[in-house]
Enzyme design. Structure first.
Site, PDB file in Angstrom:
ATOM      1  N   SER A  18       0.844  -1.188   0.000  1.00 13.80           N
ATOM      2  CA  SER A  18       0.000   0.000   0.000  1.00 13.80           C
ATOM      3  C   SER A  18       0.878   1.236   0.000  1.00 13.80           C
ATOM      4  CB  SER A  18      -0.880   0.020   1.251  1.00 13.80           C
ATOM      5  OG  SER A  18      -0.102   0.340   2.401  1.00 13.80           O
ATOM      6  N   ASP A  19       0.307   2.366  -0.366  1.00 12.71           N
ATOM      7  CA  ASP A  19       0.985   3.631  -0.121  1.00 12.71           C
ATOM      8  C   ASP A  19       0.932   3.884   1.387  1.00 12.71           C
ATOM      9  OD1 ASP A  19       2.235   6.076  -0.427  1.00 12.71           O
ATOM     10  OD2 ASP A  19       1.005   6.668  -2.123  1.00 12.71           O
TER      11      ASP A  19
END
Length: 549
Positions: A116-117
């Site tokens: 994920s970011d």
């Protein structure tokens, strides 16, 4: 680990990480890094990118947003991907099985892990079922996945698969054998030399009324907010950059000159001694631009016009009657109508890293012949956004970008770009001639079987300098079942041409270049005519016609 399937199937194909010692993958030194492609996908539509929904049909996703990612998977083969914050058509990218599994893994063959970011999971742990293997920063997986498995809401096999992907990459880069890396020696001067060359290759000469290149023994007055600036030259996402080691523009100018004089003032106070200093010089150089704080992630601005204080400085210097050159240090294109008209030369240097200032001086003084081209359109006014070259045709003749009645787009301004996509000047001049294609038509069936068109053009250097030119190829599908762009970039080549030399540049056009995606996400090429443009930018007039029948 073995029970999860390591060493077989998909895992074995991650560069054979399951069967090879790290030194066999990385070489004798074992120094290797796993590249990450990001941010996947459609992360550029709105300023509230962490919470907005990019509402994009599948055809647009596959034609505009996906190609760079697909190319990276199939050619560069990165081992990690990072999803974006935003939603796509209402579904968060971090928990979209169509995006992370069907497209990325099943269609394109990606075999690494997806992260994920920073903080993008935001208490939504079931993203792991969609194919999100690593939760960065949230602690959401750590705090919730075990209980979800125990409750039967997430399968143990799903966790095993995510763990397997992570371990495969870690093994491939040697983290089990060498979890910590020692400091290693490197040739810093070589890195700086490469950075300087790359920065110069990226800069774009937008205007030159014959004042450039400068003589190194000139009397130069240097003004503007970027005379002494260091940090912004590194760009917004350069958290490890050491600004104390970054040459500023004044230092670079002083180092580049041999003889002559350099009078500098890092000020926007317009009624001090700037006019007096300017009156005793040969030429005025203005160091202008925008701070790294106004660009990059989470730093959107509502108006990309140049700051009024800098416009006032330009006008003040123009009133001296001297030649005025502007070097813009920016992270994006700025709306410069009404600004460039008061300048004799414009070099767009961007925020090009630690060697930005030195590279800009290399161009200003003629040590490097500029060769960069605009990777985006420069609008005349901020209010003309969005403006892009690959627009579709209209039912009315109002395609202002291509000068088709541009006055009909707005009643108060002209809709043509200030500088079009692919534009850039040089200190030499290039002439294009003799565009041709090896065959004028191909059957659709033979195109599917691998047959190609070969498009060629002669490019002559008719100026006074050896130089590089970026030759660009665009296509237009003239009649299609779905409206197609007026022009689409399909290829480019950067070539070196000595003065008085002519070279022939060739491009191949195949099945993958002539088609589009329909509303079902299916790629197809239709029979019909295509206009092929090859030249200096997207507005080039050099055209040849081909036909698929």
């Amino acid at each position: 680990f073995r029970r999860a399937g390591f060493g077989t199937g998909d895992a074995a194909r991650i560069h054979h990480a399951g069967d090879l010692h790290v030194d066999e993958v990385a070489g004798e030194e074992g120094e290797i890094a796993a590249a990450c492609a990001k941010h996947f996908a459609a992360n550029s539509q709105e300023h509230r990118r962490m919470s907005s929904s990019s509402n994009v049909d599948e055809r647009t996703l596959r034609e505009i947003y996906f190609p760079a990612f697909e190319t990276s998977v199939k050619k560069a083969q990165p081992w990690t991907f990072m999803c974006s914050y935003n939603r796509i058509n209402g579904v968060y990218a971090s928990e979209d099985p169509w995006l992370l599994t069907e497209v990325l893994r099943d269609d394109w063959g990606f075999e690494g892990y997806v992260m994920s970011d920073w903080g993008a999971v935001s208490n939504r742990p079931k993203g792991v079922e969609a194919g999100l293997d690593l939760d960065m920063c949230d602690n959401c997986y750590i705090e919730n996945l075990e209980s979800l498995v125990m409750d039967g809401e997430v399968s143990e096999e799903t966790i095993d698969l995510a763990v397997m992907r992570l371990l495969c990459v870690k093994l491939a880069i040697g983290l089990f054998e060498r979890p910590y890396r020692e400091k290693f020696e490197y040739d810093k001067q070589k890195h700086l030399k490469d950075a300087r060359e790359l920065a110069a290759e990226s800069m774009v000469l937008l205007k030159n009324n014959g004042v450039l290149p400068l003589k190194k023994d000139s009397k130069i007055a240097l003004f503007g907010p970027f005379v002494s600036e260091r940090r912004s030259l590194l760009g917004t996402w350069a958290l490890d950059g050491d600004e104390s080691e970054t040459t500023n523009f004044y230092e670079a100018m002083e180092s580049a000159m041999t003889g002559g004089t350099l009078e500098a003032q890092n000020s926007l106070q317009l009624f001090d001694k700037t006019a007096f200093v300017a009156s005793n010089c040969d030429v005025i150089v203005l160091a202008l631009g925008e701070s790294h704080w106004t660009t990059g992630e989470h730093h959107s601005i509502s108006d990309i016009s140049l700051y009024n204080s800098q416009i006032e400085l330009i006008n003040k210097m123009r009133s001296t009657g001297k030649k005025v050159i502007a070097v813009f240090f920016c992270g994006r294109p700025m709306a410069l109508e009404g600004v460039v008209e008061n300048l004799d030369a414009v070099l767009y240097a961007w925020h090009s890293g630690s060697e930005t200032a030195n590279a800009a001086c290399d161009i200003l003084f003629g040590d490097v012949v500029p060769s960069g081209k605009t990777p985006v359109t420069f609008p005349r006014k901020a209010t003309h956004i969005p403006m892009y070259y690959n627009i579709t045709a209209s039912s009315h003749p109002v395609n202002g970008y291509y000068n088709d009645n541009p006055q009909d787009n707005y009643t108060d301004s002209i809709a043509t770009p200030l500088y079009p996509f692919g534009f850039g000047l040089s200190y030499t001049q290039f002439k294009y001639s003799n565009i041709k294609v090896d065959k004028e038509n191909i059957s659709l069936e033979s195109l599917k079987q691998g047959d190609k068109f070969i498009v060629s053009i002669n490019v002559s250097n008719v100026g006074e300098f050896d130089g590089k030119e970026i030759v660009e190829l665009y296509i237009r599908d003239k009649v299609a079942s779905i409206m197609r762009p007026i022009r689409e970039l399909k290829g480019y080549k950067k070539v070196f041409i000595s003065k008085n030399e002519t070279i022939n540049v060739e491009f191949e056009l195949s099945y993958k270049d002539l088609g589009f995606y329909n509303e079902k996400g299916e790629y197809l090429v239709e029979k019909g005519e295509f206009d092929i443009y090859v030249g200096e930018n997207c507005l080039t007039k050099n055209m040849v016609n081909i036909k698929v029948d």
